[in-house]
Design a protein around this motif. Structure first.
Motif, PDB file in Angstrom:
ATOM      1  N   UNK A   1      10.206 -35.474 -12.812  1.00  0.00           N
ATOM      2  CA  UNK A   1      10.170 -36.850 -13.333  1.00  0.00           C
ATOM      3  C   UNK A   1      11.560 -37.378 -13.665  1.00  0.00           C
ATOM      4  N   UNK A   2      12.551 -36.501 -13.788  1.00  0.00           N
ATOM      5  CA  UNK A   2      13.920 -36.917 -14.092  1.00  0.00           C
ATOM      6  C   UNK A   2      14.824 -36.874 -12.860  1.00  0.00           C
ATOM      7  N   UNK A   3      14.327 -36.346 -11.754  1.00  0.00           N
ATOM      8  CA  UNK A   3      15.150 -36.108 -10.572  1.00  0.00           C
ATOM      9  C   UNK A   3      15.744 -37.393 -10.003  1.00  0.00           C
TER      10      UNK A   3
ATOM     11  N   UNK B   1       7.020 -33.568  -6.746  1.00  0.00           N
ATOM     12  CA  UNK B   1       7.261 -34.786  -5.996  1.00  0.00           C
ATOM     13  C   UNK B   1       7.849 -35.827  -6.935  1.00  0.00           C
ATOM     14  N   UNK B   2       8.375 -36.897  -6.355  1.00  0.00           N
ATOM     15  CA  UNK B   2       8.831 -38.016  -7.165  1.00  0.00           C
ATOM     16  C   UNK B   2       7.594 -38.710  -7.733  1.00  0.00           C
ATOM     17  N   UNK B   3       7.419 -38.699  -9.060  1.00  0.00           N
ATOM     18  CA  UNK B   3       6.185 -39.247  -9.620  1.00  0.00           C
ATOM     19  C   UNK B   3       6.020 -40.750  -9.410  1.00  0.00           C
ATOM     20  N   UNK B   4       7.111 -41.474  -9.270  1.00  0.00           N
ATOM     21  CA  UNK B   4       7.004 -42.919  -9.080  1.00  0.00           C
ATOM     22  C   UNK B   4       6.501 -43.318  -7.713  1.00  0.00           C
TER      23      UNK B   4
ATOM     24  N   UNK C   1       8.900 -25.722   2.105  1.00  0.00           N
ATOM     25  CA  UNK C   1       9.346 -25.139   0.844  1.00  0.00           C
ATOM     26  C   UNK C   1       9.036 -26.065  -0.334  1.00  0.00           C
ATOM     27  N   UNK C   2       9.274 -27.350  -0.151  1.00  0.00           N
ATOM     28  CA  UNK C   2       8.974 -28.304  -1.230  1.00  0.00           C
ATOM     29  C   UNK C   2       7.468 -28.383  -1.483  1.00  0.00           C
ATOM     30  N   UNK C   3       6.698 -28.404  -0.424  1.00  0.00           N
ATOM     31  CA  UNK C   3       5.252 -28.467  -0.574  1.00  0.00           C
ATOM     32  C   UNK C   3       4.731 -27.208  -1.268  1.00  0.00           C
TER      33      UNK C   3
END
Length: 189
Positions: free
Chosen positions: A83-85, A109-112, A183-185
């Motif tokens: 959430x801060x990324x 993931x990017x929450x926005x 990897x991200x998933x």
């Protein structure tokens, strides 16, 4: 030739990675957002909030000045909650050196927007080597010196290998590949 690394995020995982890098002889600075936490870590030479048993090597720099950390780094390793990324990435983008590599040990993931984090990096820093650092690992295990393995995934094989070499230690292994999306998933799941 030394490779200065800025680890952005002084939570448990960022702290563990910064200490590991510094113990490996890598010039490393750990950045924290909270001025009081930075003072406390510099004084105690430990992150007493998250990993009190992991003492800092004398060579580990501690800083609350984001611009200086980023400008002086050949590799910027981001380890903040997802959430801060996006906000941190936006903040550092103007200061990243032209040849600096960008890596992140952030899961999710990017929450926005629901987007993958590598998409945000590609959008903001398109000409920089980029890599995700992830795996079935825990900061406390690194702090205790237990055997740990993770993966460094990047479309730039040389950057992945460089980062894996910097992280390599007797009880810490980093394996490389080029499947950033997978990897991200996997990390998010």
């Amino acid at each position: 030739m030394s490779t200065p690394v800025a680890v952005l995020g002084a939570g448990s995982w960022g702290t563990a990675l910064a200490v590991l890098l510094a113990r490996n002889g890598v010039p490393t600075t750990l950045w924290g957002r909270s001025p009081q936490a930075v003072v406390d870590m510099a004084t105690a030479r430990a992150n007493t909030r998250y990993l009190p048993e992991m003492t800092f090597p004398d060579t580990l720099g501690i800083s609350g000045v984001l611009e200086t950390c980023v400008r002086d780094a050949a590799i910027v390793l981001i380890s903040v909650p997802s959430h801060a990324f996006r906000d941190l990435l936006d903040e550092i983008t103007p200061w990243v050196a032209p040849a600096a590599g960008i890596a992140w040990a952030t899961k999710g993931f990017d929450p926005g927007s629901g987007r993958f984090l590598h998409e945000l990096v590609e959008e903001r820093l398109p000409h920089h080597p980029a890599a995700v650092v992830t795996g079935p690992s825990f900061a406390r295990e690194v702090a205790q010196g237990l055997p740990t393995a993770l993966t460094v995934q990047s479309n730039d094989a040389a950057f992945a290998q460089q980062l894996a070499r910097l992280l390599h230690a007797p009880t810490f292994r980093a394996y490389t590949g080029n499947d950033i999306l997978g990897a991200e998933l996997g990390g998010a799941m």
